[in-house]
Scaffold this motif. Structure first.
Motif, PDB file in Angstrom:
ATOM      1  N   GLY A 198     -12.491 -64.023  56.133  1.00  0.00           N
ATOM      2  CA  GLY A 198     -13.815 -64.025  55.506  1.00  0.00           C
ATOM      3  C   GLY A 198     -14.316 -62.651  55.151  1.00  0.00           C
ATOM      4  N   ASN A 199     -13.645 -61.614  55.675  1.00  0.00           N
ATOM      5  CA  ASN A 199     -14.053 -60.232  55.398  1.00  0.00           C
ATOM      6  C   ASN A 199     -12.837 -59.362  55.109  1.00  0.00           C
ATOM      7  N   LEU A 200     -11.875 -59.908  54.395  1.00  0.00           N
ATOM      8  CA  LEU A 200     -10.642 -59.186  54.117  1.00  0.00           C
ATOM      9  C   LEU A 200     -10.895 -58.007  53.178  1.00  0.00           C
ATOM     10  N   TRP A 201     -10.063 -56.988  53.326  1.00  0.00           N
ATOM     11  CA  TRP A 201     -10.229 -55.792  52.500  1.00  0.00           C
ATOM     12  C   TRP A 201     -10.116 -56.105  51.015  1.00  0.00           C
ATOM     13  N   VAL A 202      -9.239 -56.997  50.640  1.00  0.00           N
ATOM     14  CA  VAL A 202      -9.050 -57.308  49.225  1.00  0.00           C
ATOM     15  C   VAL A 202     -10.363 -57.767  48.587  1.00  0.00           C
ATOM     16  N   ASP A 203     -11.218 -58.407  49.370  1.00  0.00           N
ATOM     17  CA  ASP A 203     -12.523 -58.859  48.868  1.00  0.00           C
ATOM     18  C   ASP A 203     -13.589 -57.763  48.990  1.00  0.00           C
ATOM     19  N   ARG A 204     -13.469 -56.955  50.025  1.00  0.00           N
ATOM     20  CA  ARG A 204     -14.484 -55.932  50.278  1.00  0.00           C
ATOM     21  C   ARG A 204     -14.289 -54.682  49.426  1.00  0.00           C
ATOM     22  N   ALA A 205     -13.042 -54.422  49.030  1.00  0.00           N
ATOM     23  CA  ALA A 205     -12.724 -53.160  48.358  1.00  0.00           C
ATOM     24  C   ALA A 205     -13.608 -52.861  47.151  1.00  0.00           C
ATOM     25  N   PRO A 206     -13.770 -53.779  46.209  1.00  0.00           N
ATOM     26  CA  PRO A 206     -14.624 -53.460  45.061  1.00  0.00           C
ATOM     27  C   PRO A 206     -16.087 -53.294  45.439  1.00  0.00           C
ATOM     28  N   ILE A 207     -16.520 -53.978  46.491  1.00  0.00           N
ATOM     29  CA  ILE A 207     -17.916 -53.869  46.934  1.00  0.00           C
ATOM     30  C   ILE A 207     -18.165 -52.481  47.522  1.00  0.00           C
ATOM     31  N   VAL A 208     -17.223 -52.026  48.329  1.00  0.00           N
ATOM     32  CA  VAL A 208     -17.339 -50.692  48.926  1.00  0.00           C
ATOM     33  C   VAL A 208     -17.440 -49.629  47.836  1.00  0.00           C
ATOM     34  N   SER A 209     -16.575 -49.710  46.843  1.00  0.00           N
ATOM     35  CA  SER A 209     -16.578 -48.715  45.773  1.00  0.00           C
ATOM     36  C   SER A 209     -17.845 -48.803  44.927  1.00  0.00           C
ATOM     37  N   ASN A 210     -18.294 -50.020  44.635  1.00  0.00           N
ATOM     38  CA  ASN A 210     -19.530 -50.184  43.868  1.00  0.00           C
ATOM     39  C   ASN A 210     -20.724 -49.597  44.606  1.00  0.00           C
ATOM     40  N   LEU A 211     -20.764 -49.810  45.913  1.00  0.00           N
ATOM     41  CA  LEU A 211     -21.848 -49.274  46.737  1.00  0.00           C
ATOM     42  C   LEU A 211     -21.874 -47.754  46.661  1.00  0.00           C
ATOM     43  N   ILE A 212     -20.712 -47.148  46.805  1.00  0.00           N
ATOM     44  CA  ILE A 212     -20.608 -45.683  46.793  1.00  0.00           C
ATOM     45  C   ILE A 212     -21.094 -45.121  45.459  1.00  0.00           C
ATOM     46  N   PHE A 230     -23.065 -46.595  43.170  1.00  0.00           N
ATOM     47  CA  PHE A 230     -24.473 -46.871  42.920  1.00  0.00           C
ATOM     48  C   PHE A 230     -25.394 -45.938  43.691  1.00  0.00           C
ATOM     49  N   HIS A 231     -25.032 -45.681  44.948  1.00  0.00           N
ATOM     50  CA  HIS A 231     -25.879 -44.798  45.767  1.00  0.00           C
ATOM     51  C   HIS A 231     -25.582 -43.322  45.524  1.00  0.00           C
ATOM     52  N   ASN A 232     -24.633 -43.061  44.649  1.00  0.00           N
ATOM     53  CA  ASN A 232     -24.427 -41.713  44.123  1.00  0.00           C
ATOM     54  C   ASN A 232     -24.100 -40.693  45.212  1.00  0.00           C
ATOM     55  N   PHE A 233     -23.156 -41.046  46.090  1.00  0.00           N
ATOM     56  CA  PHE A 233     -22.704 -40.073  47.084  1.00  0.00           C
ATOM     57  C   PHE A 233     -21.993 -38.930  46.361  1.00  0.00           C
ATOM     58  N   ASP A 234     -22.330 -37.709  46.697  1.00  0.00           N
ATOM     59  CA  ASP A 234     -21.648 -36.550  46.138  1.00  0.00           C
ATOM     60  C   ASP A 234     -20.458 -36.143  46.992  1.00  0.00           C
ATOM     61  N   VAL A 235     -20.653 -36.196  48.304  1.00  0.00           N
ATOM     62  CA  VAL A 235     -19.598 -35.935  49.284  1.00  0.00           C
ATOM     63  C   VAL A 235     -19.722 -36.991  50.365  1.00  0.00           C
ATOM     64  N   PHE A 236     -18.611 -37.592  50.771  1.00  0.00           N
ATOM     65  CA  PHE A 236     -18.716 -38.563  51.865  1.00  0.00           C
ATOM     66  C   PHE A 236     -17.417 -38.615  52.660  1.00  0.00           C
ATOM     67  N   GLY A 237     -17.577 -38.884  53.942  1.00  0.00           N
ATOM     68  CA  GLY A 237     -16.437 -39.047  54.834  1.00  0.00           C
ATOM     69  C   GLY A 237     -16.268 -40.504  55.195  1.00  0.00           C
ATOM     70  N   VAL A 238     -15.019 -40.970  55.224  1.00  0.00           N
ATOM     71  CA  VAL A 238     -14.744 -42.342  55.646  1.00  0.00           C
ATOM     72  C   VAL A 238     -13.958 -42.318  56.951  1.00  0.00           C
ATOM     73  N   GLN A 239     -14.160 -43.355  57.728  1.00  0.00           N
ATOM     74  CA  GLN A 239     -13.377 -43.542  58.943  1.00  0.00           C
ATOM     75  C   GLN A 239     -12.629 -44.870  58.837  1.00  0.00           C
ATOM     76  N   GLU A 240     -11.484 -44.932  59.510  1.00  0.00           N
ATOM     77  CA  GLU A 240     -10.611 -46.114  59.594  1.00  0.00           C
ATOM     78  C   GLU A 240      -9.856 -46.412  58.310  1.00  0.00           C
ATOM     79  N   GLY A 241      -9.871 -45.532  57.343  1.00  0.00           N
ATOM     80  CA  GLY A 241      -9.204 -45.810  56.083  1.00  0.00           C
ATOM     81  C   GLY A 241      -7.690 -45.698  56.178  1.00  0.00           C
ATOM     82  N   LEU A 242      -6.988 -46.786  55.925  1.00  0.00           N
ATOM     83  CA  LEU A 242      -5.537 -46.752  55.790  1.00  0.00           C
ATOM     84  C   LEU A 242      -5.171 -46.283  54.377  1.00  0.00           C
ATOM     85  N   LYS A 243      -3.929 -45.837  54.207  1.00  0.00           N
ATOM     86  CA  LYS A 243      -3.518 -45.263  52.929  1.00  0.00           C
ATOM     87  C   LYS A 243      -3.781 -46.208  51.756  1.00  0.00           C
ATOM     88  N   ASN A 244      -3.466 -47.482  51.915  1.00  0.00           N
ATOM     89  CA  ASN A 244      -3.677 -48.424  50.812  1.00  0.00           C
ATOM     90  C   ASN A 244      -5.161 -48.576  50.470  1.00  0.00           C
TER      91      ASN A 244
END
Length: 278
Positions: A40-54, A56-70
């Motif tokens: 219900g919360n697989l990355w394949v579904d969340r991936a475009p939402i995460v990018s759209n959020l970033i 839209f909110h206009n992050f200039d610099v941001f750090g991510v945690q738990e990101g696998l290479k893919n």
């Protein structure tokens, strides 16, 4: 003629002040690793939402945690306006989770970069102290603002979630490494510390005299609930995702972004963002 000259001088000074006073948005975002068991919360579904959020909110610099290479590759493909840096925590190359840092390519230039591990031997991959699950890595970049030519360091980290000693020692190590790497240069630190503002390891960073929490600078912080959610309705107000800054910065906004899609969350953590002025 004199009036025209004074007007030109005034416009020049105003432009110079505005350039030197440019602010930007910094964020920290635990994106939840690509876990096939997250029904219900697989990355394949969340991936475009995460990018759209970033975007839209206009992050200039941001750090991510738990990101696998893919996951990082998916984000880079969806967000071509950003460059990224960060090595995998398992082998110092691509294996395992990353604490990668993204930055806008048209605004910042990468000057230097590096990584270290949260352990007694920070220069090589490995677990630290009483950590039993995972290697933990901190990634850093030294960026130059292309317009203002101002430079600053950004560190991004994910503390252990089990070992108490590991988290305490990681707080101390972060302070030492920031001093060692950045010296007296401006510094931002983003990360999931797996700790509230009352924890010993949070306080060792926040009260270090090297950096302080951006939250404390802001008169009206936007905090309506906790910064983690576990893909469920969050309970309480505990913040475990933090953004710190050195004395050269001033924070004017701080907030937890609780965006949803069809009633779901983009991650099991909410991104935390701040607007800072160098």
């Amino acid at each position: 003629m004199k009036t025209k000259f004074l007007l030109i001088v005034s416009m020049f000074l105003t432009t110079t002040i505005n350039l030197n006073a440019q602010s930007f948005n910094i964020a920290t975002f635990n994106i939840r690793y690509d876990n096939p068991k997250d029904s219900g919360n697989l990355w394949v579904d969340r991936a475009p939402i995460v990018s759209n959020l970033i975007r839209f909110h206009n992050f200039d610099v941001f750090g991510v945690q738990e990101g696998l290479k893919n996951q990082l590759d998916d984000m880079s493909k969806a967000l071509p306006e950003y460059a990224r840096y960060g090595r995998g925590r398992d082998d110092g190359k691509e294996a395992g989770e990353h604490s990668a840092i993204y930055y806008k390519k048209d605004r910042f230039k990468l000057v230097k970069s590096g990584d270290f591990w949260l352990s007694e031997t920070p220069n090589v991959p490995g677990k630290g102290w009483d950590a039993t699950c995972c290697n933990r890595i901190c990634t850093w970049v030294y960026l130059e603002d292309i317009k203002t030519k101002k430079k600053f360091y950004t560190f991004n980290v994910h503390f252990d979630h089990q070992g108490i000693i590991a988290r305490k020692e990681s707080g101390k190590l972060m302070v030492l490494k920031i001093k060692e790497i950045a010296g007296n240069e401006p510094v931002l630190l983003t990360g999931d510390l797996n700790a509230s503002r009352e924890s010993e390891w949070y306080l060792s960073v926040a009260n270090s005299g090297i950096v302080k929490d951006t939250y404390t600078d802001v008169k009206y912080p936007y905090q309506n609930n906790s910064s983690s959610n576990g893909f469920r309705i969050p309970r309480g107000m505990t913040v475990i995702d933090h953004i710190f800054m050195s004395k050269q910065f001033k924070a004017t906004r701080w907030g937890i972004l609780t965006d949803t899609y069809f009633g779901k969350y983009p991650s099991d953590h909410f991104p935390v963002t701040a607007t800072v002025n160098l």
